[in-house]
Scaffold this motif. Structure first.
Motif, PDB file in Angstrom:
ATOM      1  N   ALA A  17      26.025  46.741  -5.787  1.00 34.05           N
ATOM      2  CA  ALA A  17      26.031  46.839  -4.326  1.00 34.05           C
ATOM      3  C   ALA A  17      26.913  45.318  -3.835  1.00 34.05           C
ATOM      4  CB  ALA A  17      24.577  46.918  -3.721  1.00 34.05           C
ATOM      5  N   MET A  18      26.373  44.294  -4.395  1.00 33.91           N
ATOM      6  CA  MET A  18      26.857  43.047  -3.814  1.00 33.91           C
ATOM      7  C   MET A  18      28.386  42.611  -4.451  1.00 33.91           C
ATOM      8  SD  MET A  18      23.383  40.664  -3.799  1.00 33.91           S
ATOM      9  CE  MET A  18      23.947  39.950  -5.604  1.00 33.91           C
ATOM     10  N   LEU A  19      28.504  42.961  -5.656  1.00 36.52           N
ATOM     11  CA  LEU A  19      29.694  42.356  -6.092  1.00 36.52           C
ATOM     12  C   LEU A  19      30.722  43.562  -6.825  1.00 36.52           C
ATOM     13  CD1 LEU A  19      27.941  39.799  -8.168  1.00 36.52           C
ATOM     14  CD2 LEU A  19      29.373  39.600  -6.254  1.00 36.52           C
ATOM     15  N   GLY A  20      30.118  44.847  -6.553  1.00 31.15           N
ATOM     16  CA  GLY A  20      31.002  45.864  -7.218  1.00 31.15           C
ATOM     17  C   GLY A  20      31.333  46.061  -8.634  1.00 31.15           C
ATOM     18  N   VAL A  21      30.310  45.427  -9.350  1.00 32.21           N
ATOM     19  CA  VAL A  21      30.339  45.407 -10.793  1.00 32.21           C
ATOM     20  C   VAL A  21      28.890  45.843 -11.313  1.00 32.21           C
ATOM     21  CG1 VAL A  21      31.928  43.489 -11.136  1.00 32.21           C
ATOM     22  CG2 VAL A  21      29.611  42.947 -10.931  1.00 32.21           C
ATOM     23  N   ARG A  22      29.126  46.445 -12.420  1.00 35.42           N
ATOM     24  CA  ARG A  22      28.003  47.085 -13.156  1.00 35.42           C
ATOM     25  C   ARG A  22      26.984  46.021 -14.187  1.00 35.42           C
ATOM     26  NH1 ARG A  22      28.867  52.452 -15.462  1.00 35.42           N
ATOM     27  NH2 ARG A  22      28.993  52.992 -13.210  1.00 35.42           N
ATOM     28  N   PHE A  23      26.094  45.691 -13.858  1.00 32.54           N
ATOM     29  CA  PHE A  23      25.033  45.024 -14.685  1.00 32.54           C
ATOM     30  C   PHE A  23      24.893  45.560 -16.128  1.00 32.54           C
ATOM     31  CE2 PHE A  23      20.750  43.983 -16.241  1.00 32.54           C
ATOM     32  CZ  PHE A  23      20.974  42.553 -16.511  1.00 32.54           C
ATOM     33  N   LEU A  24      25.224  44.933 -17.338  1.00 29.95           N
ATOM     34  CA  LEU A  24      25.060  45.280 -18.680  1.00 29.95           C
ATOM     35  C   LEU A  24      23.899  44.810 -19.269  1.00 29.95           C
ATOM     36  CD1 LEU A  24      28.739  45.405 -19.841  1.00 29.95           C
ATOM     37  CD2 LEU A  24      27.180  47.235 -19.102  1.00 29.95           C
ATOM     38  N   ALA A  25      23.688  43.329 -19.311  1.00 28.86           N
ATOM     39  CA  ALA A  25      22.840  42.732 -20.101  1.00 28.86           C
ATOM     40  C   ALA A  25      22.305  41.473 -19.471  1.00 28.86           C
ATOM     41  CB  ALA A  25      23.060  42.368 -21.366  1.00 28.86           C
ATOM     42  N   SER A  26      21.063  40.697 -19.778  1.00 25.41           N
ATOM     43  CA  SER A  26      20.847  39.570 -19.373  1.00 25.41           C
ATOM     44  C   SER A  26      20.558  38.870 -20.732  1.00 25.41           C
ATOM     45  CB  SER A  26      19.390  39.670 -18.525  1.00 25.41           C
ATOM     46  OG  SER A  26      18.776  38.621 -18.030  1.00 25.41           O
ATOM     47  N   GLU A  27      20.745  37.182 -20.664  1.00 25.59           N
ATOM     48  CA  GLU A  27      20.789  36.401 -21.635  1.00 25.59           C
ATOM     49  C   GLU A  27      21.601  36.936 -22.740  1.00 25.59           C
ATOM     50  OE1 GLU A  27      19.352  33.556 -20.617  1.00 25.59           O
ATOM     51  OE2 GLU A  27      18.657  34.321 -18.685  1.00 25.59           O
ATOM     52  N   PHE A  28      22.790  37.345 -22.586  1.00 24.67           N
ATOM     53  CA  PHE A  28      23.700  37.992 -23.553  1.00 24.67           C
ATOM     54  C   PHE A  28      24.162  36.784 -24.597  1.00 24.67           C
ATOM     55  CE2 PHE A  28      27.719  39.384 -25.399  1.00 24.67           C
ATOM     56  CZ  PHE A  28      27.397  40.348 -25.771  1.00 24.67           C
ATOM     57  N   THR A  29      23.910  36.949 -25.652  1.00 28.15           N
ATOM     58  CA  THR A  29      24.220  35.781 -26.848  1.00 28.15           C
ATOM     59  C   THR A  29      25.729  35.835 -27.003  1.00 28.15           C
ATOM     60  OG1 THR A  29      21.931  35.720 -27.630  1.00 28.15           O
ATOM     61  CG2 THR A  29      23.671  34.846 -29.048  1.00 28.15           C
ATOM     62  N   MET A  30      26.630  34.963 -27.289  1.00 27.46           N
ATOM     63  CA  MET A  30      28.125  35.133 -27.358  1.00 27.46           C
ATOM     64  C   MET A  30      28.103  34.910 -28.886  1.00 27.46           C
ATOM     65  SD  MET A  30      29.218  35.379 -24.606  1.00 27.46           S
ATOM     66  CE  MET A  30      30.910  35.102 -24.686  1.00 27.46           C
ATOM     67  N   GLY A  31      27.304  34.910 -29.625  1.00 28.94           N
ATOM     68  CA  GLY A  31      27.581  34.772 -30.959  1.00 28.94           C
ATOM     69  C   GLY A  31      27.746  33.420 -31.700  1.00 28.94           C
ATOM     70  N   GLU A  32      27.589  33.202 -33.268  1.00 28.12           N
ATOM     71  CA  GLU A  32      27.918  32.106 -33.521  1.00 28.12           C
ATOM     72  C   GLU A  32      29.004  31.332 -33.402  1.00 28.12           C
ATOM     73  OE1 GLU A  32      26.632  31.853 -37.657  1.00 28.12           O
ATOM     74  OE2 GLU A  32      25.155  33.126 -37.561  1.00 28.12           O
ATOM     75  N   ARG A  33      30.236  32.114 -33.384  1.00 29.41           N
ATOM     76  CA  ARG A  33      31.680  31.649 -33.304  1.00 29.41           C
ATOM     77  C   ARG A  33      31.869  30.812 -32.114  1.00 29.41           C
ATOM     78  NH1 ARG A  33      37.395  34.689 -33.471  1.00 29.41           N
ATOM     79  NH2 ARG A  33      38.809  32.943 -33.369  1.00 29.41           N
ATOM     80  N   HIS A  34      31.491  31.530 -30.863  1.00 31.42           N
ATOM     81  CA  HIS A  34      31.549  31.014 -29.512  1.00 31.42           C
ATOM     82  C   HIS A  34      30.427  30.232 -29.182  1.00 31.42           C
ATOM     83  CE1 HIS A  34      35.480  33.049 -29.263  1.00 31.42           C
ATOM     84  NE2 HIS A  34      34.652  34.216 -29.359  1.00 31.42           N
ATOM     85  N   GLY A  35      29.206  30.661 -29.672  1.00 30.90           N
ATOM     86  CA  GLY A  35      28.073  29.668 -29.265  1.00 30.90           C
ATOM     87  C   GLY A  35      27.607  29.895 -27.697  1.00 30.90           C
ATOM     88  N   GLY A  36      26.528  29.626 -27.538  1.00 40.11           N
ATOM     89  CA  GLY A  36      25.940  29.655 -25.947  1.00 40.11           C
ATOM     90  C   GLY A  36      25.627  31.332 -25.486  1.00 40.11           C
ATOM     91  N   ARG A  37      25.551  31.627 -24.193  1.00 35.57           N
ATOM     92  CA  ARG A  37      24.986  32.777 -23.845  1.00 35.57           C
ATOM     93  C   ARG A  37      25.380  32.944 -22.177  1.00 35.57           C
ATOM     94  NH1 ARG A  37      21.297  31.954 -20.305  1.00 35.57           N
ATOM     95  NH2 ARG A  37      19.693  30.201 -20.536  1.00 35.57           N
ATOM     96  N   MET A  38      25.502  33.911 -21.863  1.00 34.00           N
ATOM     97  CA  MET A  38      25.701  34.272 -20.586  1.00 34.00           C
ATOM     98  C   MET A  38      24.484  34.855 -19.748  1.00 34.00           C
ATOM     99  SD  MET A  38      29.424  36.334 -20.695  1.00 34.00           S
ATOM    100  CE  MET A  38      29.634  36.525 -19.014  1.00 34.00           C
TER     101      MET A  38
END
Length: 56
Positions: A17-38
């Motif tokens: 509703a606010m941004l026009g995008v659909r929510f997929l996941a919370s605390e999404f891990t980027m994997g070992e290669r990229h590290g971190g999370r969204m």
């Protein structure tokens, strides 16, 4: 619940509703290669109804 988490939950629940995008996941891990999370992972593909995918 800490304020940051409350805000994240509020945004995730209203992302389409606010941004026009659909929510997929919370605390999404980027994997070992990229590290971190969204904190919140959205998509604009297939949202329709005037969402971000139609604004391009």
């Amino acid at each position: 619940m800490p304020v940051e988490r409350e805000l994240q939950t509020l945004i995730e629940r209203n992302m389409e509703a606010m941004l026009g995008v659909r929510f997929l996941a919370s605390e999404f891990t980027m994997g070992e290669r990229h590290g971190g999370r969204m904190d919140s992972l959205p998509t604009c593909g297939g949202v329709g109804r005037g969402g971000a995918a139609r604004r391009r």
